[in-house]
Design an enzyme around this catalytic site. Structure first.
Site, short mmCIF file in Angstrom:
data_model
loop_
_atom_site.label_atom_id
_atom_site.label_comp_id
_atom_site.label_asym_id
_atom_site.label_seq_id
_atom_site.Cartn_x
_atom_site.Cartn_y
_atom_site.Cartn_z
N LYS A 167 64.57 19.99 -74.65
CA LYS A 167 63.41 20.29 -75.50
C LYS A 167 63.57 21.63 -76.19
CE LYS A 167 60.11 19.73 -72.40
NZ LYS A 167 58.75 19.56 -71.83
N HIS A 206 68.53 -14.51 -66.03
CA HIS A 206 69.37 -14.97 -67.14
C HIS A 206 70.00 -13.79 -67.87
CE1 HIS A 206 68.13 -19.23 -66.87
NE2 HIS A 206 67.03 -18.70 -66.35
N GLY A 253 52.70 15.18 -63.83
CA GLY A 253 52.45 14.13 -64.82
C GLY A 253 52.75 12.74 -64.30
N ARG A 254 53.85 12.58 -63.58
CA ARG A 254 54.24 11.26 -63.10
C ARG A 254 53.39 10.80 -61.92
NH1 ARG A 254 57.79 15.16 -62.32
NH2 ARG A 254 58.59 15.68 -60.25
N GLU A 280 62.87 11.40 -61.97
CA GLU A 280 62.44 12.74 -62.34
C GLU A 280 62.09 13.55 -61.09
OE1 GLU A 280 60.35 13.83 -66.21
OE2 GLU A 280 58.68 13.88 -64.80
N LYS A 332 48.25 18.04 -71.16
CA LYS A 332 47.59 19.06 -70.34
C LYS A 332 47.42 20.36 -71.12
CE LYS A 332 48.61 19.44 -65.95
NZ LYS A 332 49.29 19.77 -64.67
N GLU A 377 55.88 16.18 -79.03
CA GLU A 377 55.87 14.77 -79.42
C GLU A 377 54.44 14.26 -79.52
OE1 GLU A 377 59.54 15.27 -76.64
OE2 GLU A 377 57.47 15.99 -76.75
#
Length: 513
Positions: free
Chosen positions: A478, A368, A251-252, A337, A191, A197
């Site tokens: 961060k 399993h 964002g999510r 979050e 954004k 990152e």
């Protein structure tokens, strides 16, 4: 407000699931709700009519209906950032009116969707482009990565999608080894166009492209999902190929915005609009259905029963569909979050636990791995099972076996098996689950599933009295990382850190060389 109202505690059933089914033969038909194309069976939850009524009353008393309408009306319910919460506007039909700060945002949403569609059609028609690389992190990665995998059966046969998020160089390195410069389109999703990152990976991809094709190729092979035109232009991306979204989209919650550009290119604009229509079907159900027949409300309140009343602090989401392999990870961010908060809207500590620990893997792989704990462990883990009547592949025998396992696991968890002679083979049962079924995993059905869980998270956040739409918890790490980064190659600053951190920095500096 207490997270566990006395009315709910008083109504908690003291009978096993086996006893509940024996005493109420009709619960398998009655404790089912339909929302859109989803059939949601919650009969294997520890409920009776009295407890269910108490849970619905709890939601009403907590103000879920009022808070829901405030969200849809564009009120600033994200109080810590003073923002509206309008991810539902991303899938609103053209011509509807949804206002944020006095402005109808729906025309803006559809203008971006139209620009995305025109661009997607150009890429899909360009025989040279074979690979789409989305560079983002968090919601700018998890959402489109999950959806692209889930809807691969609907994808363009020429196109492959790749998703780079981790600043670990192995991520971008592995991806670049799979693609060719002349046939790759990069989407940089940030954004602010400042996420460290994402920009680190984007610069590496840019250098790789320039090294092969020259500086002029950047404008032809990079586009941006961002709102920062200046930084986008500085990077070398044509701002005509910049697709924006808004501060009222977290964002999510953004996969159905321009963040989903890679998905639209893969499956095409028509299928993407079916995806949006799926979201919208659950939005409309959430607004219109009475609380006692409202799927997000019922599932949200059952989750609160398990977490806050019965002390079951994790939840497993187990899709019996390999295409949904990343769906549990997507829900981890959406839920943890959003609702992993320790203070309420008033800034005071909450009274009880919030935010279940969400995890899971596709069946039958999980059977399993960790199902041993689900069946015979000391912890009771509520489960959401997901399954489909028809597969998106031609191997019916496989699908019959898969679905047989799904139904068997839900039955075994609920009812167990007695074995007094061999305690190691005793299955206690009484392990709750909800079964979510649909005809087929289509773009619309996937949109419905995502919206269902979005609104479950909303309901639970309202009852807990927290802000589900900020994420300050991601900031401190961060900030410290930005402080430490120059110390790894320049002068260390021991006074800024504790002894353990200084020792780790010193260890790395010496071994780095």
């Amino acid at each position: 407000m207490s997270i566990e109202p006395p009315a709910v505690s008083a109504a908690v059933v003291d009978r096993s699931l086996a006893e509940l089914f024996e005493n109420d033969p009709g619960r398998a038909d009655r404790y089912v709700v339909e929302a859109g194309d989803l059939r949601i069976d919650y009969s294997k939850q520890p409920l009776d009519d009295g407890l269910l009524a108490a849970l619905v009353s709890w939601a009403e008393t907590a103000g879920v209906p009022e808070r829901r309408e405030a969200m849809f009306a564009g009120e600033h319910i994200n109080v810590t950032e003073d923002r509206a919460v309008l991810h539902t506007a991303l899938r609103a039909p053209a011509g509807s009116v949804i206002e944020a700060d006095g402005r109808n945002v729906v025309p803006d949403v559809h203008a971006v969707l139209d620009s995305m569609a025109a661009f997607a059609e150009r890429v899909r028609a360009d025989e040279q482009i074979t690979d789409i690389v989305n560079i983002g992190i968090g919601g700018s990665d998890l959402g489109p990565a999950m959806v692209a995998e889930a809807l691969a059966a609907f994808g363009h046969p020429r196109l492959r999608t790749h998703f780079v998020s981790n600043v670990d160089g192995a991520d971008i390195h592995t991806t670049l080894e799979q693609v060719e410069p002349t046939s790759t389109l990069f989407i940089v999703a940030s954004k602010t166009f400042g996420t460290i990152e994402t920009l680190t990976n984007a610069r590496t991809a840019r250098a790789w492209l320039v090294d092969s094709l020259g500086e002029g190729a950047v404008a032809d092979h990079f586009v941006a999902v961002s709102t920062n035109a200046e930084r986008v232009a500085e990077f070398g991306i044509d701002t005509a190929n910049m697709f924006g979204f808004w501060d009222w989209v977290g964002g999510r919650y953004s996969v159905d915005s321009a963040i989903g550009l890679s998905v639209m290119i893969l499956i095409g604009p028509d299928a993407f609009h079916e995806f949006l229509a799926g979201f919208r079907a659950i939005d409309e159900h959430f607004r219109a259905a009475p609380l006692g027949r409202n799927a997000p409300v019922l599932m949200g309140m059952i989750g609160l029963l398990n977490a806050n009343v019965l002390g079951r602090d994790t939840k497993a989401v187990l899709p019996y569909a390999q295409e949904l392999a990343r769906f549990p990870a997507y829900l981890q961010q959406l839920d943890m979050e959003s609702n992993g908060k320790r203070v309420g809207l008033d800034g005071r500590p909450v009274d009880g636990d919030t935010g279940p620990i969400v995890w899971g893997e596709p069946g039958t792989n999980g059977q399993h791995a960790f199902y041993q704990l689900l069946h015979q462990g000391t912890r009771v883990v509520p489960v959401d099972f997901l399954g489909f009547a028809h597969p998106n592949h031609p191997y019916q025998e496989h699908h019959d076996l898969l679905m047989a396992n799904l139904f068997a696991q839900a039955e075994a968890l609920a009812f167990g098996r007695a074995n007094a002679d061999e305690p190691h083979r005793l299955f206690p049962g009484d392990r709750p689950s909800t079964l979510i079924l649909a005809d087929r995993l289509t773009p619309s059905v996937l949109g419905q599933l995502i919206a269902l869980y979005e609104h479950i998270v909303f309901v639970q956040g309202v009852v807990w009295g927290i802000n589900s739409f900020d994420q300050w918890g991601v900031e401190l790490g961060k900030e410290l990382a930005n402080q430490i980064t120059p110390e790894l190659t320049g002068d260390p600053n021991p006074s800024a850190h504790d002894a353990s951190t200084n020792a780790a920095i010193d260890w790395y500096r010496h071994r780095r060389g």
